[in-house]
Design a protein around this motif. Structure first.
Motif, mmCIF file in Angstrom:
data_model
loop_
_atom_site.group_PDB
_atom_site.id
_atom_site.type_symbol
_atom_site.label_atom_id
_atom_site.label_comp_id
_atom_site.label_asym_id
_atom_site.label_seq_id
_atom_site.Cartn_x
_atom_site.Cartn_y
_atom_site.Cartn_z
ATOM 1 N N THR A 1 0.858 -1.182 0.000
ATOM 2 C CA THR A 1 0.000 0.000 0.000
ATOM 3 C C THR A 1 0.893 1.231 0.000
ATOM 4 N N GLN A 2 0.321 2.381 -0.299
ATOM 5 C CA GLN A 2 1.094 3.627 -0.272
ATOM 6 C C GLN A 2 1.746 3.825 1.090
ATOM 7 N N ARG A 3 0.968 3.614 2.132
ATOM 8 C CA ARG A 3 1.478 3.817 3.487
ATOM 9 C C ARG A 3 2.643 2.884 3.796
ATOM 10 N N GLU A 4 2.506 1.594 3.453
ATOM 11 C CA GLU A 4 3.578 0.625 3.721
ATOM 12 C C GLU A 4 4.848 0.995 2.964
ATOM 13 N N PHE A 5 4.706 1.358 1.705
ATOM 14 C CA PHE A 5 5.878 1.693 0.900
ATOM 15 C C PHE A 5 6.539 2.973 1.404
ATOM 16 N N ALA A 6 5.737 3.989 1.714
ATOM 17 C CA ALA A 6 6.285 5.242 2.233
ATOM 18 C C ALA A 6 7.026 5.011 3.550
ATOM 19 N N GLU A 7 6.457 4.213 4.450
ATOM 20 C CA GLU A 7 7.116 3.915 5.727
ATOM 21 C C GLU A 7 8.437 3.190 5.510
ATOM 22 N N TRP B 1 -7.038 -1.061 -11.646
ATOM 23 C CA TRP B 1 -6.370 0.013 -10.913
ATOM 24 C C TRP B 1 -6.856 0.020 -9.472
ATOM 25 N N LEU B 2 -5.925 -0.050 -8.529
ATOM 26 C CA LEU B 2 -6.261 -0.020 -7.105
ATOM 27 C C LEU B 2 -5.587 1.205 -6.489
ATOM 28 N N PRO B 3 -6.324 2.276 -6.244
ATOM 29 C CA PRO B 3 -5.722 3.535 -5.801
ATOM 30 C C PRO B 3 -4.857 3.424 -4.545
ATOM 31 N N ASP B 4 -5.198 2.527 -3.642
ATOM 32 C CA ASP B 4 -4.431 2.403 -2.403
ATOM 33 C C ASP B 4 -3.013 1.882 -2.646
ATOM 34 N N LEU B 5 -2.768 1.281 -3.818
ATOM 35 C CA LEU B 5 -1.445 0.737 -4.134
ATOM 36 C C LEU B 5 -0.627 1.678 -5.022
ATOM 37 N N THR B 6 -1.141 2.844 -5.308
ATOM 38 C CA THR B 6 -0.510 3.773 -6.238
ATOM 39 C C THR B 6 0.824 4.288 -5.709
ATOM 40 N N ILE B 7 1.833 4.248 -6.570
ATOM 41 C CA ILE B 7 3.124 4.883 -6.269
ATOM 42 C C ILE B 7 3.109 6.206 -7.015
ATOM 43 N N ASN B 8 2.899 7.287 -6.269
ATOM 44 C CA ASN B 8 2.751 8.604 -6.858
ATOM 45 C C ASN B 8 3.650 9.610 -6.137
ATOM 46 N N LYS B 9 3.379 10.887 -6.346
ATOM 47 C CA LYS B 9 4.199 11.950 -5.754
ATOM 48 C C LYS B 9 4.289 11.823 -4.231
ATOM 49 N N GLN B 10 3.208 11.435 -3.576
ATOM 50 C CA GLN B 10 3.212 11.325 -2.115
ATOM 51 C C GLN B 10 4.178 10.238 -1.633
ATOM 52 N N VAL B 11 4.426 9.238 -2.447
ATOM 53 C CA VAL B 11 5.393 8.192 -2.099
ATOM 54 C C VAL B 11 6.785 8.605 -2.564
ATOM 55 N N LEU B 12 6.865 9.132 -3.776
ATOM 56 C CA LEU B 12 8.157 9.499 -4.370
ATOM 57 C C LEU B 12 8.912 10.541 -3.551
ATOM 58 N N VAL B 13 8.202 11.401 -2.871
ATOM 59 C CA VAL B 13 8.837 12.458 -2.083
ATOM 60 C C VAL B 13 9.800 11.881 -1.029
ATOM 61 N N TYR C 1 1.226 0.009 -10.471
ATOM 62 C CA TYR C 1 0.506 1.179 -9.983
ATOM 63 C C TYR C 1 1.328 2.463 -9.967
ATOM 64 N N LEU C 2 2.268 2.608 -10.902
ATOM 65 C CA LEU C 2 3.000 3.868 -11.017
ATOM 66 C C LEU C 2 2.064 4.940 -11.561
ATOM 67 N N ASP C 3 2.054 6.086 -10.928
ATOM 68 C CA ASP C 3 1.222 7.198 -11.371
ATOM 69 C C ASP C 3 2.019 8.482 -11.178
ATOM 70 N N LEU C 4 2.939 8.732 -12.096
ATOM 71 C CA LEU C 4 3.844 9.872 -11.993
ATOM 72 C C LEU C 4 3.718 10.741 -13.237
ATOM 73 N N ASP C 5 3.934 12.030 -13.069
ATOM 74 C CA ASP C 5 3.915 12.920 -14.231
ATOM 75 C C ASP C 5 5.326 13.467 -14.468
ATOM 76 N N TRP D 1 11.113 15.212 -12.946
ATOM 77 C CA TRP D 1 12.069 16.322 -12.842
ATOM 78 C C TRP D 1 12.487 16.556 -11.388
ATOM 79 N N ASP D 2 11.533 16.507 -10.474
ATOM 80 C CA ASP D 2 11.841 16.693 -9.055
ATOM 81 C C ASP D 2 12.800 15.617 -8.563
ATOM 82 N N LEU D 3 12.543 14.394 -8.954
ATOM 83 C CA LEU D 3 13.397 13.279 -8.549
ATOM 84 C C LEU D 3 14.802 13.434 -9.128
#
Length: 187
Positions: A85-91, A123-135, A152-156, A161-163
């Protein structure tokens, strides 16, 4: 090289005490709560610099193998697990914060390569790897190689560029959906 046996927990606990072990390739079975036991050992993996983990589920118990109190100079981390999940990956990425000066290569595959889907999954939104995880990767200024493979990569473009701006030494960046079958583009 430790593969899922019924003795994985005992083997890992023993390996964690070896003062000269520098590389660990490990497949952790679902019932093994080794991470918590190893994390309690303040002298676990004192010389480890490279680790490759295959987990069924990315959770704090298993992930704490990487955040044991003694290991402070990881250079390479490779991880295969079911989609967190986003939370697990971010932690988990936050837990790697102590390695911002030493970590040079990260490879994450969600799910493991052998279980890639034949078609694009729902698509399962809770598994999304996006800006909130990438930060959580932005403090890793010494990073040379980074690869994340996930459905579930969802990056623009701005996220990329930020990364790239935060990692001036970056040589290879691969962010791929795991259903992508063509040759991998490199950024």
């Amino acid at each position: 090289d430790v593969q899922g046996t019924r003795h994985t927990k005992d083997i890992l606990i023993h390996l964690s005490t070896l003062p000269s072990l520098q590389e660990l390739l490990c497949e952790v079975d679902p019932d093994c709560v080794t991470g918590e036991v190893i994390h309690a050992n303040t002298n676990a993996f004192p010389a480890l610099v490279s680790v490759s983990l295959r987990l069924r589920k990315l959770d704090k118990a298993a992930w704490s193998i990487l955040t044991s109190p003694c290991s402070t100079h990881f250079r390479d981390i490779s991880l295969e697990a079911d989609d967190p999940t986003q939370r697990e990956f971010a932690e988990c990425v936050e837990g790697l914060g102590r390695y911002t000066k030493s970590l040079a290569s990260i490879k994450f595959h969600f799910p493991p390569v052998e279980v890639l889907p034949d078609r694009i999954p729902f698509w399962l939104p809770d598994l999304t790897i996006n800006k909130q995880v990438l930060v959580h990767f932005l403090p890793f200024h010494q990073m040379l190689n980074m690869q994340i493979t996930s459905t579930y990569l969802d990056l623009d473009d701005q996220d990329i560029w930020d990364l790239a701006g935060a990692m001036p030494m970056l040589e290879t960046l691969m962010l791929l959906p795991n259903w992508y079958r063509a040759s991998a583009p490199r950024v």
